[in-house]
Design a protein around this motif. Structure first.
Motif, PDB file in Angstrom:
ATOM      1  N   CYS A 142     -12.479 -15.303  42.109  1.00 12.61           N
ATOM      2  CA  CYS A 142     -12.933 -16.975  42.051  1.00 12.61           C
ATOM      3  C   CYS A 142     -14.206 -17.029  41.211  1.00 12.61           C
ATOM      4  O   CYS A 142     -14.884 -18.019  41.447  1.00 12.61           O
ATOM      5  CB  CYS A 142     -12.792 -17.638  43.374  1.00 12.61           C
ATOM      6  SG  CYS A 142     -11.363 -17.473  44.162  1.00 12.61           S
ATOM      7  N   TRP A 154     -12.213 -24.425  36.136  1.00 14.08           N
ATOM      8  CA  TRP A 154     -11.502 -23.280  35.418  1.00 14.08           C
ATOM      9  C   TRP A 154     -10.526 -23.646  34.071  1.00 14.08           C
ATOM     10  O   TRP A 154      -9.776 -22.713  33.788  1.00 14.08           O
ATOM     11  CB  TRP A 154     -10.792 -22.402  36.484  1.00 14.08           C
ATOM     12  CG  TRP A 154     -11.826 -21.771  37.237  1.00 14.08           C
ATOM     13  CD1 TRP A 154     -12.174 -22.050  38.499  1.00 14.08           C
ATOM     14  CD2 TRP A 154     -12.900 -20.626  37.092  1.00 14.08           C
ATOM     15  NE1 TRP A 154     -13.100 -21.192  38.800  1.00 14.08           N
ATOM     16  CE2 TRP A 154     -13.749 -20.408  37.986  1.00 14.08           C
ATOM     17  CE3 TRP A 154     -12.801 -19.699  35.754  1.00 14.08           C
ATOM     18  CZ2 TRP A 154     -14.553 -19.440  37.881  1.00 14.08           C
ATOM     19  CZ3 TRP A 154     -13.793 -18.862  35.620  1.00 14.08           C
ATOM     20  CH2 TRP A 154     -14.719 -18.656  37.020  1.00 14.08           C
ATOM     21  N   ASN A 158      -4.168 -22.977  34.740  1.00 12.97           N
ATOM     22  CA  ASN A 158      -5.717 -22.584  34.585  1.00 12.97           C
ATOM     23  C   ASN A 158      -5.892 -21.186  34.513  1.00 12.97           C
ATOM     24  O   ASN A 158      -6.886 -20.483  34.271  1.00 12.97           O
ATOM     25  CB  ASN A 158      -6.673 -23.322  35.581  1.00 12.97           C
ATOM     26  CG  ASN A 158      -6.642 -24.810  35.441  1.00 12.97           C
ATOM     27  OD1 ASN A 158      -6.933 -25.229  34.278  1.00 12.97           O
ATOM     28  ND2 ASN A 158      -6.291 -25.492  36.637  1.00 12.97           N
ATOM     29  N   LEU A 159      -5.083 -20.495  35.555  1.00 11.74           N
ATOM     30  CA  LEU A 159      -5.272 -18.905  35.784  1.00 11.74           C
ATOM     31  C   LEU A 159      -4.245 -18.280  35.138  1.00 11.74           C
ATOM     32  O   LEU A 159      -4.557 -17.109  34.105  1.00 11.74           O
ATOM     33  CB  LEU A 159      -5.323 -18.590  37.193  1.00 11.74           C
ATOM     34  CG  LEU A 159      -6.340 -19.318  37.848  1.00 11.74           C
ATOM     35  CD1 LEU A 159      -6.193 -18.914  39.389  1.00 11.74           C
ATOM     36  CD2 LEU A 159      -7.730 -19.139  37.547  1.00 11.74           C
ATOM     37  N   LEU A 208     -10.012 -25.675  40.933  1.00 10.04           N
ATOM     38  CA  LEU A 208      -9.364 -25.040  39.671  1.00 10.04           C
ATOM     39  C   LEU A 208      -9.478 -25.775  38.082  1.00 10.04           C
ATOM     40  O   LEU A 208      -9.864 -25.506  37.315  1.00 10.04           O
ATOM     41  CB  LEU A 208      -8.017 -24.473  39.680  1.00 10.04           C
ATOM     42  CG  LEU A 208      -7.804 -23.387  40.918  1.00 10.04           C
ATOM     43  CD1 LEU A 208      -6.344 -22.874  40.746  1.00 10.04           C
ATOM     44  CD2 LEU A 208      -8.641 -22.204  40.240  1.00 10.04           C
ATOM     45  N   ILE A 265      -2.498 -23.349  39.410  1.00 10.57           N
ATOM     46  CA  ILE A 265      -2.773 -21.850  38.999  1.00 10.57           C
ATOM     47  C   ILE A 265      -1.987 -21.246  37.748  1.00 10.57           C
ATOM     48  O   ILE A 265      -2.756 -20.704  37.022  1.00 10.57           O
ATOM     49  CB  ILE A 265      -2.182 -20.952  40.453  1.00 10.57           C
ATOM     50  CG1 ILE A 265      -2.840 -21.103  41.670  1.00 10.57           C
ATOM     51  CG2 ILE A 265      -1.846 -19.552  40.049  1.00 10.57           C
ATOM     52  CD1 ILE A 265      -2.412 -20.736  42.803  1.00 10.57           C
ATOM     53  N   ARG A 277      -4.176 -16.122  30.986  1.00  8.12           N
ATOM     54  CA  ARG A 277      -4.437 -14.631  31.055  1.00  8.12           C
ATOM     55  C   ARG A 277      -3.128 -13.753  30.655  1.00  8.12           C
ATOM     56  O   ARG A 277      -3.329 -12.636  30.917  1.00  8.12           O
ATOM     57  CB  ARG A 277      -5.124 -14.343  32.146  1.00  8.12           C
ATOM     58  CG  ARG A 277      -6.380 -15.051  32.528  1.00  8.12           C
ATOM     59  CD  ARG A 277      -7.008 -14.983  33.817  1.00  8.12           C
ATOM     60  NE  ARG A 277      -8.573 -15.328  33.986  1.00  8.12           N
ATOM     61  CZ  ARG A 277      -8.773 -16.669  33.920  1.00  8.12           C
ATOM     62  NH1 ARG A 277      -7.513 -17.608  33.811  1.00  8.12           N
ATOM     63  NH2 ARG A 277      -9.783 -16.996  34.065  1.00  8.12           N
ATOM     64  N   PHE A 302     -12.883 -15.364  36.223  1.00  9.95           N
ATOM     65  CA  PHE A 302     -12.213 -15.701  37.487  1.00  9.95           C
ATOM     66  C   PHE A 302     -11.743 -14.593  38.420  1.00  9.95           C
ATOM     67  O   PHE A 302     -12.065 -14.370  39.565  1.00  9.95           O
ATOM     68  CB  PHE A 302     -11.090 -16.549  37.284  1.00  9.95           C
ATOM     69  CG  PHE A 302     -10.500 -17.332  38.603  1.00  9.95           C
ATOM     70  CD1 PHE A 302     -10.941 -18.265  39.071  1.00  9.95           C
ATOM     71  CD2 PHE A 302      -9.418 -16.466  39.361  1.00  9.95           C
ATOM     72  CE1 PHE A 302     -10.419 -18.916  40.398  1.00  9.95           C
ATOM     73  CE2 PHE A 302      -8.826 -16.970  40.693  1.00  9.95           C
ATOM     74  CZ  PHE A 302      -9.250 -18.132  41.105  1.00  9.95           C
TER      75      PHE A 302
END
Length: 422
Positions: A249, A320, A99-100, A316, A96, A104, A255
C-alpha cells in the motif's frame, strides 16, 4: 504533578489482560486523532511516526475517506455481508482492477480471507499446500507473518513463537538477505539443500518472504536478492508468497513493495493500510491459475467488511490513479533518510536502514533504542522499536505527513538520541 499523573488508567490495569503492550510504552489515554497527530484526553498532542504499525498510511481520519464512509452509513449501506455480492464490494474490486492490476499487467484473483493480516497469510499457506500437494514452507530468519499457528510457524521471533504453546511444524527457516554479512554467497545453502537428496529437506510448497522485514528490524532485501529468489522458485516449481501486509500500500514507494525488484509473486498478502481508514480488511491475491478453491473451502464471518470496502476504494481512487503519490513518498523517504543519516553520523554504534517511508536507526547497544523511544514520547513523538533485541527505532509515519512535520519529528529524534547517548 505531571501530565501523566493526571490521567486515569486504573481500569486498564484492573480489567485488561497483561498481554497489552503499546499502552505500556505510551502511558497516556488517547482521545482524538487527525492526520499525523494523536491527542490525549488531557489535550496533549503527539506526532505519530507509528501510524497503527503501518495501518494508517493515509493518516488518521483522512477527510476523503471519512466523508465517503459517513455518506455510506447515512444511506444505510450494507455493513456486514459475509461474501455476498454488494455494491461496495463491486466498487472496490473494480477499483483494484483499474488502479492496481491492469496498470501493472497483473492477473490476480482477489480473496477475502478474514479481517487481519494473519488471516491473509493463513489463506496463502493453505492455498500453496492445496495447489502443490506439499506440506513444507520455507521462511526466513527474523521474519514476522502473524500470530495464529500457521503464521507463527513461518515467523522467526522466539518470544512470539513460544506463545503458541505447541510445536510449530512444516516450516523451515533459511537465511534472509545479508544474514551472514556478505561472508556467504546468497542462496548457497538454500539451493544446495534443495538439490541434495541427502539433505533431509522435503521439497517445499512455497517460500514466504517480506521484501522489508518490519518487525524483524527493518532488514531490506536487495532487488537482486529478490530476483534470485523468484528465479529459484520458478526453476524448482515452488510458489513464491510475498507478505506485503505492512510494506504494501505504498509504504516503500510503489504500491506493492516487490515492484522495485521487477518480480511477480505467485501469491501476495495485504492488510493494514489496504482498508485506508484503519478499518479491518485483508486480501490474499494470487495468480488466476492457482484459484483451485471450492466454494466455502476457506471462509470467515467478517470477510465482508463493507465499510472498509468503501474507504479502501476511496484510498485507491484518490492516491493510486497515477504515480504522483508514489513519487512524493520516495521524495519524503529521502528527506527522512537524510535526517537520520545526519543523526547516525554523530554517534558511534548507530546506523540507518530502510526503504521509502519505512526508515530506522539501529543501535549496537540494544537498550538505547527503547530509551530513545521513551525520550521521544516525553517530547510528543510516537515511535516503536523492532528487531530481535528491540535494537532498532522504527519509523512508520503516515505517507501523508508534511515536510514540516517530518522536520519536527526528526528534531525530536535528534534531541532524544543526544539525551540517551550523552
Amino acid at each position: 504533578m505531571t501530565v501523566i499523573d493526571k490521567i486515569d488508567t486504573t481500569i486498564f490495569a484492573k480489567r485488561e489482560s497483561e498481554v497489552r503492550s503499546y499502552s505500556r510504552g505510551w502511558p497516556t489515554v488517547f482521545d482524538t486523532a487527525k492526520g499525523s497527530w494523536m491527542r490525549g484526553e488531557d489535550g496533549r498532542e503527539y506526532l505519530d511516526f507509528f501510524a497503527g504499525a503501518g495501518t494508517l498510511n493515509y493518516g488518521h481520519n483522512n477527510p476523503l475517506f471519512k466523508q465517503a464512509l459517513l455518506d455510506y452509513i447515512e444511506r444505510d449501506g450494507v455493513t456486514h455481508a459475509l461474501d455476498m455480492a454488494t455494491v461496495a464490494k463491486r466498487d472496490f474490486l473494480e477499483s483494484i482492477d483499474r488502479n492496481l492490476l491492469e496498470p501493472r499487467g497483473l492477473d490476480y484473483k482477489v480473496m477475502f480471507p478474514g479481517p487481519t493480516g494473519t488471516n491473509a497469510v493463513e489463506a496463502a499457506l493453505k492455498l500453496a499446500r492445496k495447489v502443490t500437494g506439499r506440506e513444507s514452507v520455507i521462511s526466513f530468519t527474523n521474519a514476522f507473518h502473524g500470530m495464529t499457528l500457521g503464521s507463527l510457524s513461518v515467523t522467526g521471533n522466539s518470544m512470539k513463537r513460544n506463545g503458541a504453546g505447541i510445536p510449530l511444524v512444516h516450516a523451515t527457516p533459511m537465511p534472509f538477505d545479508n544474514y551472514f554479512g556478505g561472508v556467504a554467497e546468497d542462496f548457497q545453502w538454500f539451493s544446495r539443500v534443495l538439490d541434495d537428496s541427502g539433505s533431509g529437506l522435503n521439497k517445499p510448497a512455497a517460500v514466504i518472504v517480506e521484501t522489508v522485514q518490519g518487525e524483524g528490524g527493518i532488514n531490506v532485501a536487495r532487488p537482486e536478492w529478490l530476483r534470485a529468489l523468484s528465479e529459484l522458485c520458478a526453476e524448482r516449481d515452488i510458489l513464491m508468497i510475498v507478505d506485503d501486509v505492512q510494506m504494501g500500500c505504498g509504504r516503500t514507494g510503489q504500491f506493492f513493495s516487490f515492484e522495485a525488484a521487477g518480480i511477480t509473486p505467485d501469491i501476495v498478502t495485504l492488510s493494514k493500510s489496504i482498508g485506508g481508514y484503519g478499518l479491518p480488511l485483508a486480501l490474499t491475491m494470487f495468480k488466476s491459475e492457482l484459484d483451485v478453491w471450492t466454494p466455502g473451502e476457506h471462509n470467515g464471518t467478517f470477510r465482508g467488511n463493507n465499510p472498509a470496502f468503501v474507504t479502501a476504494t476511496a484510498a485507491l481512487d484518490n492516491y493510486w490513479a497515477d504515480d504522483a503519490f508514489q513519487k512524493e513518498t520516495l521524495r519524503k523517504g529521502a528527506l527522512v533518510r537524510e535526517g537520520l543519516d545526519t543523526i547516525a553520523d554523530s554517534y558511534p554504534g548507530v546506523s540507518t536502514r530502510g526503504r521509502g517511508l519505512v526508515q530506522a536507526l539501529a543501535f549496537e547497544q540494544a537498550d538505547k533504542a527503547s530509551a530513545v523511544c521513551g525520550a521521544a514520547f516525553e517530547s510528543g513523538l510516537l515511535l516503536e522499536t523492532s528487531g530481535p533485541e528491540s535494537e532498532v527505532v522504527k519509523l512508520l509515519p503516515p505517507l501523508t505527513t508534511t515536510d514540516d512535520e517530518f522536520r519536527q519529528g526528526l528534531s525530536i529524534i535528534a534531541e532524544s538520541v543526544a539525551k540517551v547517548m550523552a
